[in-house]
Design a protein around this motif. Sequence first.
Motif, PDB file in Angstrom:
ATOM      1  N   SER A  77      -3.560   0.601  11.260  1.00 22.80           N
ATOM      2  CA  SER A  77      -2.161   0.449  11.638  1.00 22.80           C
ATOM      3  C   SER A  77      -1.824  -1.027  11.657  1.00 22.80           C
ATOM      4  O   SER A  77      -2.700  -1.871  11.825  1.00 22.80           O
ATOM      5  CB  SER A  77      -1.900   1.054  13.011  1.00 22.80           C
ATOM      6  OG  SER A  77      -2.529   0.276  14.005  1.00 22.80           O
ATOM      7  N   LEU A  83       1.451  -5.204   6.462  1.00 21.34           N
ATOM      8  CA  LEU A  83       1.543  -4.232   5.363  1.00 21.34           C
ATOM      9  C   LEU A  83       1.547  -4.925   4.009  1.00 21.34           C
ATOM     10  O   LEU A  83       1.051  -4.380   3.021  1.00 21.34           O
ATOM     11  CB  LEU A  83       2.766  -3.339   5.527  1.00 21.34           C
ATOM     12  CG  LEU A  83       2.511  -2.010   6.241  1.00 21.34           C
ATOM     13  CD1 LEU A  83       1.616  -1.106   5.376  1.00 21.34           C
ATOM     14  CD2 LEU A  83       1.870  -2.168   7.605  1.00 21.34           C
ATOM     15  N   LEU A  90      -3.797  -0.195  -0.517  1.00 23.68           N
ATOM     16  CA  LEU A  90      -3.045   1.049  -0.671  1.00 23.68           C
ATOM     17  C   LEU A  90      -3.016   1.464  -2.138  1.00 23.68           C
ATOM     18  O   LEU A  90      -3.110   2.645  -2.469  1.00 23.68           O
ATOM     19  CB  LEU A  90      -1.622   0.875  -0.129  1.00 23.68           C
ATOM     20  CG  LEU A  90      -1.547   0.778   1.399  1.00 23.68           C
ATOM     21  CD1 LEU A  90      -0.186   0.274   1.858  1.00 23.68           C
ATOM     22  CD2 LEU A  90      -1.854   2.135   2.035  1.00 23.68           C
ATOM     23  N   VAL A 102      -1.937   5.495   7.294  1.00 22.89           N
ATOM     24  CA  VAL A 102      -1.571   4.112   7.581  1.00 22.89           C
ATOM     25  C   VAL A 102      -0.276   4.127   8.395  1.00 22.89           C
ATOM     26  O   VAL A 102       0.646   4.877   8.074  1.00 22.89           O
ATOM     27  CB  VAL A 102      -1.371   3.323   6.267  1.00 22.89           C
ATOM     28  CG1 VAL A 102      -0.841   1.923   6.549  1.00 22.89           C
ATOM     29  CG2 VAL A 102      -2.687   3.241   5.498  1.00 22.89           C
ATOM     30  N   ASN A 104       2.892   1.905   9.984  1.00 22.96           N
ATOM     31  CA  ASN A 104       3.646   0.652   9.969  1.00 22.96           C
ATOM     32  C   ASN A 104       4.702   0.692  11.072  1.00 22.96           C
ATOM     33  O   ASN A 104       5.657   1.455  10.995  1.00 22.96           O
ATOM     34  CB  ASN A 104       4.313   0.418   8.609  1.00 22.96           C
ATOM     35  CG  ASN A 104       5.082  -0.903   8.548  1.00 22.96           C
ATOM     36  OD1 ASN A 104       5.084  -1.676   9.506  1.00 22.96           O
ATOM     37  ND2 ASN A 104       5.729  -1.163   7.423  1.00 22.96           N
ATOM     38  N   ALA A 125       7.589   0.887   1.625  1.00 23.86           N
ATOM     39  CA  ALA A 125       6.936   2.180   1.859  1.00 23.86           C
ATOM     40  C   ALA A 125       7.201   3.170   0.724  1.00 23.86           C
ATOM     41  O   ALA A 125       6.317   3.929   0.334  1.00 23.86           O
ATOM     42  CB  ALA A 125       7.408   2.773   3.185  1.00 23.86           C
ATOM     43  N   THR A 129       4.923  -0.246  -2.693  1.00 20.77           N
ATOM     44  CA  THR A 129       3.808  -0.333  -1.752  1.00 20.77           C
ATOM     45  C   THR A 129       2.661  -1.157  -2.312  1.00 20.77           C
ATOM     46  O   THR A 129       1.863  -1.698  -1.578  1.00 20.77           O
ATOM     47  CB  THR A 129       3.330   1.087  -1.409  1.00 20.77           C
ATOM     48  OG1 THR A 129       4.488   1.879  -1.185  1.00 20.77           O
ATOM     49  CG2 THR A 129       2.471   1.094  -0.194  1.00 20.77           C
ATOM     50  N   LEU A 136       3.168   7.006  -1.668  1.00 24.48           N
ATOM     51  CA  LEU A 136       2.605   7.465  -0.405  1.00 24.48           C
ATOM     52  C   LEU A 136       3.500   8.598   0.079  1.00 24.48           C
ATOM     53  O   LEU A 136       4.677   8.649  -0.271  1.00 24.48           O
ATOM     54  CB  LEU A 136       2.660   6.378   0.670  1.00 24.48           C
ATOM     55  CG  LEU A 136       2.171   4.975   0.355  1.00 24.48           C
ATOM     56  CD1 LEU A 136       2.341   4.109   1.600  1.00 24.48           C
ATOM     57  CD2 LEU A 136       0.730   5.010  -0.075  1.00 24.48           C
ATOM     58  N   VAL A 138       5.600   9.428   3.078  1.00 24.98           N
ATOM     59  CA  VAL A 138       6.109   8.583   4.158  1.00 24.98           C
ATOM     60  C   VAL A 138       6.845   9.452   5.182  1.00 24.98           C
ATOM     61  O   VAL A 138       7.830  10.116   4.850  1.00 24.98           O
ATOM     62  CB  VAL A 138       7.057   7.490   3.624  1.00 24.98           C
ATOM     63  CG1 VAL A 138       7.494   6.569   4.773  1.00 24.98           C
ATOM     64  CG2 VAL A 138       6.381   6.684   2.524  1.00 24.98           C
ATOM     65  N   THR A 164      -2.468   8.740   0.499  1.00 25.42           N
ATOM     66  CA  THR A 164      -2.224   8.043   1.755  1.00 25.42           C
ATOM     67  C   THR A 164      -0.924   8.567   2.339  1.00 25.42           C
ATOM     68  O   THR A 164       0.074   8.671   1.631  1.00 25.42           O
ATOM     69  CB  THR A 164      -2.098   6.525   1.536  1.00 25.42           C
ATOM     70  OG1 THR A 164      -3.357   6.023   1.083  1.00 25.42           O
ATOM     71  CG2 THR A 164      -1.732   5.810   2.842  1.00 25.42           C
ATOM     72  N   MET A 166       1.818   7.696   5.231  1.00 20.98           N
ATOM     73  CA  MET A 166       2.224   6.608   6.125  1.00 20.98           C
ATOM     74  C   MET A 166       3.130   7.138   7.217  1.00 20.98           C
ATOM     75  O   MET A 166       4.040   7.917   6.955  1.00 20.98           O
ATOM     76  CB  MET A 166       2.957   5.522   5.332  1.00 20.98           C
ATOM     77  CG  MET A 166       3.476   4.379   6.210  1.00 20.98           C
ATOM     78  SD  MET A 166       4.416   3.167   5.273  1.00 20.98           S
ATOM     79  CE  MET A 166       3.089   2.139   4.637  1.00 20.98           C
ATOM     80  N   LEU A 168       5.889   5.808   9.375  1.00 24.46           N
ATOM     81  CA  LEU A 168       6.753   4.631   9.378  1.00 24.46           C
ATOM     82  C   LEU A 168       7.609   4.626  10.641  1.00 24.46           C
ATOM     83  O   LEU A 168       8.577   5.385  10.745  1.00 24.46           O
ATOM     84  CB  LEU A 168       7.626   4.619   8.119  1.00 24.46           C
ATOM     85  CG  LEU A 168       8.429   3.340   7.873  1.00 24.46           C
ATOM     86  CD1 LEU A 168       7.516   2.170   7.550  1.00 24.46           C
ATOM     87  CD2 LEU A 168       9.435   3.533   6.744  1.00 24.46           C
TER      88      LEU A 168
END
Lengths: 354, 181, 248
Positions: A77, A83, A90, A102, A104, A125, A129, A136, A138, A164, A166, A168
């Motif tokens: 994180s 980031l 990433l 991950v 953010n 994001a 990225t 990703l 998100v 991945t 994320m 956010l």
Amino acid sequence: MAEKVLMKGNEAVAEAAIMAGCRHFFGYPITPQTELAAYMAKRMPKLGGTYLQAESEIAAINMVYGASAAGVRAMTSSSSPGLSLKSEGLSYLAGSDLPAVVVNIQRGGPGLGGIRPSQADYFHATRSTGHGDFHLIVLAPNTVQEMFDLTIEAFELADKYRVTAMVLGDGMLGQVMEPVDISRAGNITTFAKDWALTGTQGKRSKNIVNSLYLEAEELEMLNLKRYEKYAEVGKYARTDSYLTEDAEVIVVAYGICARIAKNAVNGARKKGVKAGLIRPITLWPFPKKQMKAAAATAKAFVVVEMSMGQMVEDVELSIRCSRPVILCSRTGGMVPTDEAVISAIMEADRTERS
Amino acid sequence: MSVTHELMIAGFGGQGVLFAGKILVYAGLLAGKEVSWLPSYGPEMRGGTANINVMISDTMIGSPIVTNPTMLVAMNQPSLEKFEKDVKKDGIILIDSTLIPAQVKRADVKTCYIPATKLAEDKGLKGLANMIMVGKVTKELGVFDLEVVKAATSKSVPERKQDLLASNLRAIEIGFNYMEG
Amino acid sequence: MTIVYQRPQALTDTVTHYCPGCTHGIIHRLVAEVIDELEIMDQCIGVAPVGCAVFAYNYFECDMAQAAHGRAPAVATGIKRANPANIVFTYQGDGDLAAIGTAETVHAAARSENITIIFVNNAIYGMTGGQMAPTTMPGQITQTSPYGRDPKLAGYPVKVCEMLAEVDGTTYAERVSVDSVKRVRNAKRAIRKAFEYQIAGKGFSIIEVLSTCSTNWGLEPVEALEWLRKNMIPYYPLGVYKDKGASE
């Protein structure tokens, strides 16, 4: 009903990760996400897990790469400047089809920026990225409860699709304390990982985790295949709607801005304007269909975000610019007020129906 | 009709405004209310300004940001100067009168002057002016009972500081029972 | 009939992409022989770098990960922490380890990560075609030091073993060479010891192997070995720089 506990957003993410089976956290301190790392540092040793404070964000994301390659649920994180540093990792995670989560907790930028809440990493994001063709998943929570719920979902989606995911958030969601029902974690879904590097143990041929493909034909094929997977992920595009049935002005906002926007929708309704709110919960995949459907009945859109206007482009693209879209935003760590959003809604309401 | 209490508790870092807010949201939670706690502070760990936005409501909380508090708890002069004008009409302003010599200028709000810092020192509760204010807030809010706040405090004081619990509870009582004049 | 020489089981039968005369092949073989001898291939996981050894994942028969440039020690850390029972090694060149990956290297040592690093120092960036490396010798001509490396402008070479010997977390640091049969044998002894230390849980080991790049040095393979002896060994003295494991 289970007893609710008071948690900061950052702590809720950490607890959710632990409940999702994450035992490997690699981090680096940065405001305003530090409570997350601190929570992990406190809990992981007691669970037989790993909290490792890396020498940099770059190292941290590469440790996630290693741990994920070895088949465990791993997480890192950070906040906005961090980031930028994680971007390299990433891209490699995507190129090697490794699952990871991950977080953010966004702050104002660019550069060192500030430590106040922001949503200026939307493009990072969802668009840029890292280098290369990839995405990703998100997820954009707007309450501490959702910070918890969506973190668990992030681990499941990451493993299911080997991508991945994320979470956010922003500085305000990270810092705000609200009640959380952690019993909602329920049964956690896990996935077999026959691709993982666990040592052959004499039972199988070697596994390789790699993103290097010098033959253009091969790389193209792999990218095409990965995008078929992304198309599949598209079905997760999801929103939360409020008073949209009869709405003539649709407000679109995610995260903390959606809560301000909800207040503003109520305020505008009191003034006689039929306003409604669509809150994207997934920012990638972006809920294009939901936007398009709303455009069929609404005469104008208002996008509220804490950036110079990033998600607004996705809204315009989704509705093919068929309706006016007004941006109501603050930047640099400033937060829009209910009044400013109400004014934008009133302005949108004055536009003629085309 | 749903009621949302929007509290702004402001003072210097180190005065315990964040903890005071925490006790109040916890009490709200125990009383079955929706709550949120949002801190705002400068980069300094000690001595800077600190304020906390607390919401206690019958319904789902929208934005956790308090811009126009229904109740302002001012623990120092700059906080009163900064936030007095933002308080909603018919709202309440609670003031630690030991540290704030000024009077509230507005006539459309209710004001309570409590010498919380002095009371704390006189009763051997140095550093617990924040909890005296918590007691007074409880009284003025009327959302939850004194016992609920005490329960919230018991759960919030860490294990290794349990010896401080009794003095915290006493401070709350002093604030709750304080009568002006 | 007795077999007196064969490919180690820890090497695949893939034809490598290394240039004729390159010493990477020797070093790969030494690592593979050690893996065979210690019977650890089934739990071994290697991490390939970016650089000439980028395809190492094709050459070792154990599980392999390919890491971003310089990040192999961080990736190895993640792998090892996920499952400490695995034997984890990185195989990195000088640009990867001593330039872009300096932080990852130093901090893996500082944490005494229980991993083994095989560090191939040939004083040049080979894969990109012969540019100046952090370990390029003063005065050495490369594509990006065409007038010879001038320390005033381009700084001094980084002496990795000397540097890591100062790090408390480093268990074992030794510099070896593969320019002669005797030294090849010695290099294998050092590599074996590094893996043995990992198996025994003793912490961070690095074996720096002085190596040649006849292609980019512009020398015949035999001349390159001579150049290594004459120029590199005096600057990068061979030997044990730290061995905490021996006394434990």
